[in-house]
Design an enzyme around this catalytic site. Structure first.
Site, short mmCIF file in Angstrom:
data_model
loop_
_atom_site.label_atom_id
_atom_site.label_comp_id
_atom_site.label_asym_id
_atom_site.label_seq_id
_atom_site.Cartn_x
_atom_site.Cartn_y
_atom_site.Cartn_z
N SER A 1 -37.63 -14.71 14.22
CA SER A 1 -36.37 -13.96 14.11
C SER A 1 -35.88 -13.80 12.67
O SER A 1 -35.09 -12.91 12.40
CB SER A 1 -35.28 -14.59 14.96
N LYS B 1 -30.29 -18.46 11.62
CA LYS B 1 -29.85 -17.06 11.54
C LYS B 1 -29.07 -16.84 10.25
O LYS B 1 -28.71 -17.78 9.55
CB LYS B 1 -28.94 -16.70 12.73
#
Length: 183
Positions: free
Chosen positions: A47, A87
Site C-alpha cells: 500500500s 499510511k
C-alpha cells in the site's frame, strides 16, 4: 613469580568483567531506547509502494509527536487485518477532505495537495462519503499506492483516531542498500 601470575590473572578477570559490564549497560540502553523512544517495524504489503516496499524495516518514534499532514505513520487501530498498518496522513482534525477522481486530485480544505510520490492515476474509490470534515483528534490516511491501498476511503479502515498512532516514520534500516529517509 607466584604474585605476578596472580596479578596477571586478576588483571585479566578485571578486564573481562569490564567488557561484560560495558556490554550489559549497552544492551540495557538499547532495550530502553527501543521500548520507550524508537521501534523497528516491518512494512507488510504494497500500500505504500513505491515509497516503502513489502519486507522493508523502518524505525518509528512517537516521542513528543503531534500528527502532521504528509507524515508516514504506523497505526494500531482495530481493523480488518488485525495488524498495524503504515499510511500517509492526508488530513488532520479540522480539515475537510475531498477527492476528485476525474482530475486525480486530493483536496484538503479546498486546495489540491502536491503528491510527487504518486506513480499512477488514482482509480480506486472507497465507500466513505466525501467530502468529510474531520473532528479534532481524527486523521484521514491513505497509502501512496492508491490503487492497491485500503485506507481511510474505505469503511474497513475509516477515519483514524490519532490515539492509535504508534509512531511516525523516521528512517528505513533494511534493506541496507536503502538505509535513510524517504520523500
Amino acid at each position: 613469580m607466584e604474585q605476578t601470575q596472580n596479578s596477571g590473572a586478576s588483571s585479566l578477570a578485571t578486564g573481562i568483567f569490564d567488557w561484560i559490564e560495558a556490554f550489559v549497560k549497552a544492551l540495557v540502553l538499547v532495550v530502553l531506547l527501543l521500548t520507550f523512544v524508537f521501534r523497528i517495524v516491518g512494512v507488510d504489503g504494497s500500500s505504500m509502494f513505491p515509497t516503502l516496499q513489502d519486507g522493508e524495516r523502518v524505525v518509528i518514534s512517537n516521542l513528543l509527536y503531534t500528527p502532521q499532514r504528509g507524515d508516514i505513520v504506523v497505526i494500531a487501530q482495530p481493523n480488518f487485518t488485525n495488524k498495524p498498518i503504515i499510511k500517509r496522513i492526508i488530513a488532520v482534525g479540522g480539515d475537510t477532505i475531498d477527492i476528485d477522481y476525474d482530475t486525480n486530485q486530493v483536496l484538503v480544505n479546498g486546495s489540491a495537495i502536491d503528491e510527487p510520490y504518486l506513480r499512477e492515476k488514482m482509480e480506486r474509490t472507497g465507500d466513505i462519503p466525501l467530502p468529510v470534515t474531520l473532528k479534532e483528534g481524527e486523521l484521514f490516511v491513505m497509502g501512496d499506492n492508491r490503487n492497491g491501498s485500503t485506507d481511510s476511503r474505505s469503511s474497513l479502515i475509516g477515519i483514524i483516531d490519532e490515539r492509535y498512532v504508534v509512531g511516525r516514520f523516521l528512517f528505513r534500516i533494511f534493506p541496507f542498500s536503502k538505509i535513510g529517509t524517504v520523500d
